[in-house]
Design a protein around this motif. Structure first.
Motif, PDB file in Angstrom:
ATOM      1  N   UNK A  55       8.324   0.217  -5.969  1.00 26.13           N
ATOM      2  CA  UNK A  55       6.869   0.153  -5.940  1.00 26.13           C
ATOM      3  C   UNK A  55       6.382  -0.413  -4.604  1.00 26.13           C
ATOM      4  N   UNK A  56       7.038  -1.458  -4.117  1.00 20.54           N
ATOM      5  CA  UNK A  56       6.675  -2.039  -2.821  1.00 20.54           C
ATOM      6  C   UNK A  56       6.901  -1.025  -1.704  1.00 20.54           C
ATOM      7  N   UNK A  57       8.013  -0.306  -1.770  1.00 20.07           N
ATOM      8  CA  UNK A  57       8.307   0.713  -0.763  1.00 20.07           C
ATOM      9  C   UNK A  57       7.224   1.793  -0.746  1.00 20.07           C
ATOM     10  N   UNK A  58       6.791   2.228  -1.921  1.00 15.60           N
ATOM     11  CA  UNK A  58       5.738   3.254  -2.000  1.00 15.60           C
ATOM     12  C   UNK A  58       4.432   2.746  -1.408  1.00 15.60           C
ATOM     13  N   UNK A  59       4.096   1.495  -1.674  1.00 12.31           N
ATOM     14  CA  UNK A  59       2.866   0.910  -1.125  1.00 12.31           C
ATOM     15  C   UNK A  59       2.949   0.832   0.396  1.00 12.31           C
ATOM     16  N   UNK A  60       4.090   0.397   0.898  1.00 14.76           N
ATOM     17  CA  UNK A  60       4.264   0.309   2.344  1.00 14.76           C
ATOM     18  C   UNK A  60       4.191   1.686   3.001  1.00 14.76           C
ATOM     19  N   UNK A  61       4.734   2.688   2.352  1.00 12.07           N
ATOM     20  CA  UNK A  61       4.666   4.056   2.873  1.00 12.07           C
ATOM     21  C   UNK A  61       3.222   4.532   2.956  1.00 12.07           C
ATOM     22  N   UNK A  62       2.430   4.262   1.915  1.00 13.05           N
ATOM     23  CA  UNK A  62       1.031   4.695   1.951  1.00 13.05           C
ATOM     24  C   UNK A  62       0.266   3.944   3.038  1.00 13.05           C
ATOM     25  N   UNK A  63       0.556   2.666   3.242  1.00 16.96           N
ATOM     26  CA  UNK A  63      -0.091   1.913   4.315  1.00 16.96           C
ATOM     27  C   UNK A  63       0.301   2.467   5.680  1.00 16.96           C
ATOM     28  N   UNK A  64       1.559   2.825   5.820  1.00 15.84           N
ATOM     29  CA  UNK A  64       2.048   3.394   7.077  1.00 15.84           C
ATOM     30  C   UNK A  64       1.381   4.749   7.337  1.00 15.84           C
ATOM     31  N   UNK A 118      -1.526   5.751   6.154  1.00 20.30           N
ATOM     32  CA  UNK A 118      -2.929   5.480   6.467  1.00 20.30           C
ATOM     33  C   UNK A 118      -3.095   5.035   7.905  1.00 20.30           C
ATOM     34  N   UNK A 119      -2.183   4.203   8.412  1.00 20.61           N
ATOM     35  CA  UNK A 119      -2.261   3.729   9.790  1.00 20.61           C
ATOM     36  C   UNK A 119      -2.059   4.891  10.768  1.00 20.61           C
ATOM     37  N   UNK A 120      -1.189   5.853  10.422  1.00 18.43           N
ATOM     38  CA  UNK A 120      -0.969   7.013  11.286  1.00 18.43           C
ATOM     39  C   UNK A 120      -2.216   7.908  11.342  1.00 18.43           C
ATOM     40  N   UNK A 121      -2.901   8.021  10.224  1.00 20.28           N
ATOM     41  CA  UNK A 121      -4.107   8.862  10.167  1.00 20.28           C
ATOM     42  C   UNK A 121      -5.271   8.209  10.923  1.00 20.28           C
ATOM     43  N   UNK A 122      -5.327   6.891  10.946  1.00 18.62           N
ATOM     44  CA  UNK A 122      -6.393   6.176  11.653  1.00 18.62           C
ATOM     45  C   UNK A 122      -6.229   6.221  13.162  1.00 18.62           C
ATOM     46  N   UNK A 123      -5.015   6.434  13.615  1.00 20.67           N
ATOM     47  CA  UNK A 123      -4.760   6.414  15.071  1.00 20.67           C
ATOM     48  C   UNK A 123      -5.215   7.662  15.761  1.00 20.67           C
TER      49      UNK A 123
END
Length: 119
Positions: free
Chosen positions: A103-112, A114-119
C-alpha cells in the motif's frame, strides 16, 4: 527477549514452516509461510505470524482457521523434531506487513507520477 528465547523462536519458526509446507494436507494453507515467531520468556507460549500469498481475505482467514484447528498436530510434530522439555502453545495471527508495504509503495508511485506530470 533473551538470547535463548530468540534461538528457540528461530528454530521453531524454521521447523514449523517446514511442517506446514510438507505435512499439513489442508488446501487452505498451501500458500502460507511463517514470517515470525515470538516465544514468551518462559517458553510456554508462541505467537506465530503467518503470511499468506494472494489478495483473497476469506482465504487468509480460512488459512488461520485451518492452522488453529491443526495446532495440536503441529505441536506434536514440533515435539518430535525439537528437543525441548515442553513445546510452546501456538497462537496464529495474520501478518499484514506485506500488505502494508504494498500500500505504501502504491502511494509513493502515485506521488511520483503526480510529480512527473507537474514538471
Amino acid at each position: 527477549m533473551s538470547q535463548r528465547s530468540e534461538r528457540v523462536g528461530d528454530l521453531l519458526r524454521r521447523e514449523l514452516n517446514d511442517i506446514i509446507q510438507r505435512e499439513v494436507r489442508d488446501p487452505r494453507v498451501h500458500l502460507a509461510s511463517v514470517s515470525a515467531l515470538e516465544v514468551t520468556p518462559d517458553l510456554s507460549h508462541a505467537r506465530v505470524r503467518i503470511s499468506v500469498l494472494g489478495d483473497d481475505e476469506d482465504g487468509r482467514a480460512g488459512c488461520i482457521e485451518a492452522l488453529q484447528h491443526a495446532r495440536g498436530f503441529l505441536r506434536s510434530q514440533l515435539a518430535r523434531r525439537v528437543r525441548l522439555r515442553t513445546v510452546p502453545e501456538l497462537t496464529f495471527s495474520l501478518d499484514r506487513g506485506y500488505e502494508h508495504s504494498q500500500r505504501i509503495h502504491a502511494i509513493l508511485e502515485t506521488l511520483h507520477d503526480d510529480a512527473d506530470h507537474d514538471s
